[in-house]
Scaffold this active site. Structure first.
Site, PDB file in Angstrom:
ATOM      1  CD  GLU A 188      46.173  46.334  36.424  1.00  0.00           C
ATOM      2  OE1 GLU A 188      45.070  46.710  35.992  1.00  0.00           O
ATOM      3  OE2 GLU A 188      46.548  45.127  36.432  1.00  0.00           O
ATOM      4  CD  GLU A 196      40.707  46.121  37.324  1.00  0.00           C
ATOM      5  OE1 GLU A 196      40.853  46.075  38.559  1.00  0.00           O
ATOM      6  OE2 GLU A 196      41.080  47.099  36.630  1.00  0.00           O
TER       7      GLU A 196
END
Length: 425
Positions: free
Chosen positions: A129, A109
């Site tokens: 995730e 990210e």
């Protein structure tokens, strides 16, 4: 002094190295908060134009430090998001991610929040995730589909699979893949190409690209008013760049970064000259020869010719003129140089790109100071630009003009008096 990253500033480029190699640069809240402050400083520093972020050791960043979280580590505010970047939406300066290994979860990210991604052939990317009951909520679920399209993005997001650098380039989120040992030199090559362009043009371009993505209408995005564009079109660069292009005033050795007088490698060249050279682009090397009717000359040729025709002062003679009423010192350096180092007391600032306009009585930008009977003493940082400037205004008919051969650097080295310059707002 930073604790969780290593920061280096040089030649208008800030390099940030995430420095938790024992945890593959996994980041906890204190590290994210510190990185937020580092990039706040980058945004505010007028001498820094491009940033590079990379990782120490084997990884770029393994993402969130889950061990720290499980151990009940202190949670501190991190308003700028993961890595100080994922919740930063007002940064007009470019940031390059130099991904040297794993970029997982929050690490990926961070890279997606950068404007360019240069990847080592050892780099690996993923948003894993969902495999641990989480989701990539620091921008991964939002940025990845915008950058490569929803189907390709969901192919990574819904599986949590690892993607090699080469596939990342094919998918479209990696700009270039290079051998591992060449990663930082490649990232610096991209950064240097950016710094060869006018900063206001770069910032306006980045701003318009990202803000246009928020507008579903192409027509509306093109008709929208952008403050960054207004700043660019009212700048001196915007006037001087096309003028230099039309007059074919270009220095190819400076553009290519070779060492020598006026070389970009030592950053002596002012920002207007930088814009002037970049206006033609790298594709136009040997421009004069290809057009057949323009003779190409080097910057050394121009400077040598100017020095042969203009009057040059040494430092002692220049200092002796300081208190005389009929003497006007003219500083042609970039404003950032004045703010950083000061100027000769009482000197008039005339940016090199506007000088001819200010001297010409027929120009709408004419400055009356150049219509006086004073003797004008031009100077730059080292004497090269001022020699060219003195020759230019001399050819335009300005009389009683000379320059300081050793420049402002020689002036300061001699212990001559200086005057501080207040930074622009």
């Amino acid at each position: 002094m930073t604790e969780f990253c290593i920061v280096d500033k040089s030649n208008h480029i800030m390099t940030v190295r995430l420095n938790r190699p024992d945890r593959l640069n996994a980041l906890h809240p204190p590290a994210n908060a510190e990185l937020g402050e580092v990039f706040d400083d980058f945004a505010a520093d007028s001498d820094m134009w491009v940033a590079i972020i990379t990782g120490e050791g084997r990884g770029f960043s393994a993402g969130n430090d889950l061990r720290y979280q499980a151990e009940g580590g202190e949670r501190v505010p991190m308003p700028r998001g993961f890595g100080g970047l994922t919740s930063r939406f007002d940064l007009s300066k470019p940031v390059i991610a130099a991904v040297n290994g794993v970029a997982m979860g929050g690490g990926f990210e961070i890279a997606l929040a950068c404007d360019l991604i240069i990847a080592s052939d050892k780099a690996r990317f993923a948003l894993p995730e969902p495999k641990v009951g989480l989701a990539a909520l620091a921008g991964g679920l939002n940025r990845l589909p915008r950058q490569i399209g929803p189907k390709r993005a969901l192919g990574m997001i819904l599986t949590g699979r690892h993607v090699a650098a080469e596939e990342g380039e094919k998918l479209g989120f990696v700009n270039e893949v290079v051998p591992h040992d060449e990663l930082m030199s490649a990232a610096l090559r991209w950064a240097n190409m950016i710094t060869e362009c006018a900063p206001l043009s770069i910032r306006a371009s980045k701003d318009v690209v990202y803000r246009s993505l928020d507008n579903p209408s192409l027509e509306a995005s093109m008709k929208a008013k952008y403050d960054s564009v207004q700043s660019m079109v009212t700048s001196e660069d915007f006037i001087e760049g096309p003028k230099a292009f039309a007059e074919k005033r270009i220095n190819h050795q400076c553009l290519s970064g070779n060492n020598g007088i006026g070389d970009y490698g030592n950053r002596e060249t002012d920002i207007v000259e930088r814009f002037r050279f970049a206006a033609l682009g790298h594709f136009s090397h040997n421009f004069g020869l290809r057009n057949g009717h323009v003779q190409q000359v080097t910057h050394k040729d121009l400077i040598a010719a100017a020095l042969a025709e203009v009057d040059t002062l040494d430092i002692d003679d220049a200092v002796a003129l300081l208190d005389q009423e009929d003497i006007v010192f003219v500083d042609i350096r970039d404003p950032r140089e004045l703010e950083r180092e000061g100027k000769v007391p009482g000197a008039v600032h005339a940016p090199r790109g506007m000088l001819e306009f200010w001297v010409d009585p027929t120009s709408p930008y004419y400055k009356e100071v150049f219509g006086s009977d004073a003797k004008f003493v031009f100077y730059c940082q080292s004497g090269w630009r001022s020699a060219l400037a003195t020759k230019a205004v001399q050819d335009m008919g300005l009389e009683n003009v000379t320059h300081i051969g050793e420049g402002f650097r020689g002036w300061k080295d001699a212990g001559a008096p200086t005057e501080d310059v207040t930074p622009r707002g």
